[in-house]
Design a protein around this motif. Structure first.
Motif, mmCIF file in Angstrom:
data_model
loop_
_atom_site.group_PDB
_atom_site.id
_atom_site.type_symbol
_atom_site.label_atom_id
_atom_site.label_comp_id
_atom_site.label_asym_id
_atom_site.label_seq_id
_atom_site.Cartn_x
_atom_site.Cartn_y
_atom_site.Cartn_z
ATOM 1 N N HIS A 93 0.881 -1.162 0.000
ATOM 2 C CA HIS A 93 0.000 0.000 0.000
ATOM 3 C C HIS A 93 0.919 1.212 0.000
ATOM 4 C CE1 HIS A 93 -3.178 2.782 1.501
ATOM 5 N NE2 HIS A 93 -3.825 2.104 0.587
ATOM 6 N N ASP A 94 0.954 1.937 -1.127
ATOM 7 C CA ASP A 94 1.918 3.011 -1.330
ATOM 8 C C ASP A 94 1.191 4.239 -1.858
ATOM 9 O OD1 ASP A 94 4.370 4.304 -1.552
ATOM 10 O OD2 ASP A 94 4.811 3.451 -3.512
ATOM 11 N N ASP A 95 1.354 5.361 -1.179
ATOM 12 C CA ASP A 95 0.732 6.629 -1.600
ATOM 13 C C ASP A 95 -0.768 6.490 -1.840
ATOM 14 O OD1 ASP A 95 3.126 8.044 -1.452
ATOM 15 O OD2 ASP A 95 3.668 7.532 -3.532
ATOM 16 N N GLY A 96 -1.437 5.766 -0.958
ATOM 17 C CA GLY A 96 -2.890 5.663 -1.032
ATOM 18 C C GLY A 96 -3.416 4.657 -2.029
ATOM 19 N N ARG A 97 -2.546 3.853 -2.629
ATOM 20 C CA ARG A 97 -3.030 2.830 -3.557
ATOM 21 C C ARG A 97 -2.249 1.538 -3.350
ATOM 22 N NH1 ARG A 97 -0.909 4.931 -9.425
ATOM 23 N NH2 ARG A 97 1.297 5.020 -8.921
ATOM 24 N N TYR A 98 -2.878 0.446 -3.755
ATOM 25 C CA TYR A 98 -2.221 -0.854 -3.688
ATOM 26 C C TYR A 98 -1.392 -1.055 -4.944
ATOM 27 C CZ TYR A 98 -5.127 -2.102 0.289
ATOM 28 O OH TYR A 98 -5.728 -2.139 1.523
ATOM 29 N N VAL A 99 -0.187 -1.585 -4.754
ATOM 30 C CA VAL A 99 0.740 -1.820 -5.863
ATOM 31 C C VAL A 99 1.259 -3.253 -5.759
ATOM 32 C CG1 VAL A 99 2.953 -1.151 -6.897
ATOM 33 C CG2 VAL A 99 1.439 0.602 -5.942
ATOM 34 N N TYR A 100 1.130 -4.005 -6.857
ATOM 35 C CA TYR A 100 1.743 -5.325 -6.948
ATOM 36 C C TYR A 100 3.153 -5.172 -7.500
ATOM 37 C CZ TYR A 100 -2.556 -8.172 -6.500
ATOM 38 O OH TYR A 100 -3.693 -8.800 -6.064
ATOM 39 N N GLU A 101 4.110 -5.841 -6.879
ATOM 40 C CA GLU A 101 5.462 -5.979 -7.421
ATOM 41 C C GLU A 101 5.635 -7.430 -7.816
ATOM 42 O OE1 GLU A 101 8.425 -4.645 -4.687
ATOM 43 O OE2 GLU A 101 7.746 -2.566 -4.764
ATOM 44 N N ILE A 102 5.857 -7.668 -9.092
ATOM 45 C CA ILE A 102 5.987 -9.015 -9.639
ATOM 46 C C ILE A 102 7.413 -9.202 -10.118
ATOM 47 C CG2 ILE A 102 5.125 -10.652 -11.366
ATOM 48 C CD1 ILE A 102 2.923 -9.662 -9.449
ATOM 49 N N GLU A 103 8.042 -10.311 -9.748
ATOM 50 C CA GLU A 103 9.380 -10.641 -10.248
ATOM 51 C C GLU A 103 9.298 -11.898 -11.103
ATOM 52 O OE1 GLU A 103 12.426 -10.945 -7.284
ATOM 53 O OE2 GLU A 103 12.516 -8.784 -7.031
ATOM 54 N N VAL A 104 9.936 -11.825 -12.264
ATOM 55 C CA VAL A 104 10.049 -12.974 -13.162
ATOM 56 C C VAL A 104 11.513 -13.154 -13.540
ATOM 57 C CG1 VAL A 104 7.706 -12.726 -14.073
ATOM 58 C CG2 VAL A 104 9.592 -11.593 -15.230
ATOM 59 N N ILE A 105 11.873 -14.371 -13.933
ATOM 60 C CA ILE A 105 13.249 -14.649 -14.349
ATOM 61 C C ILE A 105 13.212 -15.313 -15.719
ATOM 62 C CG2 ILE A 105 13.316 -16.879 -13.128
ATOM 63 C CD1 ILE A 105 16.327 -16.294 -12.614
ATOM 64 N N SER A 106 14.087 -14.845 -16.607
ATOM 65 C CA SER A 106 14.171 -15.392 -17.954
ATOM 66 C C SER A 106 15.040 -16.647 -17.938
ATOM 67 C CB SER A 106 14.775 -14.363 -18.907
ATOM 68 O OG SER A 106 16.158 -14.241 -18.664
ATOM 69 N N PRO A 107 15.010 -17.436 -19.008
ATOM 70 C CA PRO A 107 15.906 -18.587 -19.096
ATOM 71 C C PRO A 107 17.385 -18.192 -19.034
ATOM 72 C CG PRO A 107 14.146 -18.802 -20.692
ATOM 73 C CD PRO A 107 14.043 -17.409 -20.107
ATOM 74 N N GLN A 108 17.696 -16.931 -19.360
ATOM 75 C CA GLN A 108 19.068 -16.422 -19.285
ATOM 76 C C GLN A 108 19.389 -15.858 -17.898
ATOM 77 O OE1 GLN A 108 16.816 -15.311 -21.710
ATOM 78 N NE2 GLN A 108 17.479 -16.901 -23.123
ATOM 79 N N ARG A 109 18.481 -16.073 -16.950
ATOM 80 C CA ARG A 109 18.626 -15.645 -15.555
ATOM 81 C C ARG A 109 18.582 -14.137 -15.362
ATOM 82 N NH1 ARG A 109 22.535 -20.003 -12.633
ATOM 83 N NH2 ARG A 109 21.561 -21.810 -13.569
ATOM 84 N N GLN A 110 17.897 -13.457 -16.230
ATOM 85 C CA GLN A 110 17.656 -12.017 -16.087
ATOM 86 C C GLN A 110 16.389 -11.860 -15.238
ATOM 87 O OE1 GLN A 110 16.405 -10.067 -19.688
ATOM 88 N NE2 GLN A 110 17.027 -8.065 -18.936
ATOM 89 N N VAL A 111 16.518 -11.209 -14.089
ATOM 90 C CA VAL A 111 15.376 -11.005 -13.194
ATOM 91 C C VAL A 111 14.800 -9.622 -13.450
ATOM 92 C CG1 VAL A 111 14.609 -10.866 -10.796
ATOM 93 C CG2 VAL A 111 16.331 -12.559 -11.450
ATOM 94 N N MET A 112 13.504 -9.596 -13.735
ATOM 95 C CA MET A 112 12.804 -8.345 -13.986
ATOM 96 C C MET A 112 11.751 -8.138 -12.902
ATOM 97 S SD MET A 112 14.345 -7.345 -16.685
ATOM 98 C CE MET A 112 13.364 -5.887 -17.047
ATOM 99 N N GLU A 113 11.671 -6.889 -12.417
ATOM 100 C CA GLU A 113 10.641 -6.523 -11.444
ATOM 101 C C GLU A 113 9.686 -5.547 -12.111
ATOM 102 O OE1 GLU A 113 10.592 -3.654 -7.734
ATOM 103 O OE2 GLU A 113 11.622 -5.540 -7.253
ATOM 104 N N LEU A 114 8.412 -5.888 -12.093
ATOM 105 C CA LEU A 114 7.380 -5.055 -12.693
ATOM 106 C C LEU A 114 6.435 -4.597 -11.597
ATOM 107 C CD1 LEU A 114 8.070 -7.622 -14.700
ATOM 108 C CD2 LEU A 114 6.489 -6.423 -16.171
ATOM 109 N N GLU A 115 6.110 -3.314 -11.580
ATOM 110 C CA GLU A 115 5.177 -2.763 -10.605
ATOM 111 C C GLU A 115 3.899 -2.358 -11.325
ATOM 112 O OE1 GLU A 115 6.712 0.362 -8.161
ATOM 113 O OE2 GLU A 115 8.378 -0.861 -7.448
ATOM 114 N N TYR A 116 2.767 -2.787 -10.754
ATOM 115 C CA TYR A 116 1.455 -2.514 -11.326
ATOM 116 C C TYR A 116 0.550 -1.856 -10.300
ATOM 117 C CZ TYR A 116 2.526 -6.119 -14.879
ATOM 118 O OH TYR A 116 3.078 -6.858 -15.880
ATOM 119 N N ASP A 117 -0.287 -0.950 -10.758
ATOM 120 C CA ASP A 117 -1.382 -0.475 -9.922
ATOM 121 C C ASP A 117 -2.333 -1.667 -9.764
ATOM 122 O OD1 ASP A 117 -4.191 0.519 -9.491
ATOM 123 O OD2 ASP A 117 -3.139 2.440 -9.373
ATOM 124 N N ALA A 118 -2.572 -2.091 -8.524
ATOM 125 C CA ALA A 118 -3.340 -3.310 -8.264
ATOM 126 C C ALA A 118 -4.820 -3.165 -8.572
ATOM 127 C CB ALA A 118 -3.154 -3.754 -6.811
#
Length: 104
Positions: free
Chosen positions: A67-92
């Motif tokens: 819960h950030d600045d009055g809204r819910y935010v999802y933080e999603i982490e995924v990893i590629s087959p090359q082991r690159q980790v990406m973090e994506l933030e979404y308005d929930a």
């Protein structure tokens, strides 16, 4: 394919937290999450996982709900087959992609 624990099917780490104004993390229970979804305060997590994996194919690693600045935010982490980790933030609520970062 290597036999890395990060790349094995079925690995799922899910941490759902809400951060109060004091900056302390409080775990959000399953009942509260279900209530937020049923009330329409947040969208179901699966739609964000699906979107993240469509943008960055690989495996789902983790999710956090804040819960950030009055809204819910999802933080999603995924990893590629090359082991690159990406973090994506979404308005929930709206599903808007707010930020994408590559984790080191």
């Amino acid at each position: 394919m290597t036999d890395s624990p990060l790349l094995r099917p079925g690995i799922l780490m899910l941490g759902l937290f809400v951060f109060g104004s004091a900056g302390q993390a409080d775990e959000i229970g399953q009942d509260e999450i279900l209530q937020l979804v049923e009330q329409g305060s947040i969208a179901p997590l699966q739609q964000f996982i699906d979107d993240a994996l469509s943008r960055y194919p690989g495996r789902f690693l983790s999710a956090e709900l804040e819960h950030d600045d009055g809204r819910y935010v999802y933080e999603i982490e995924v990893i590629s087959p090359q082991r690159q980790v990406m973090e994506l933030e979404y308005d929930a609520l709206t599903g808007e992609l707010l930020e994408v970062e590559e984790d080191d």
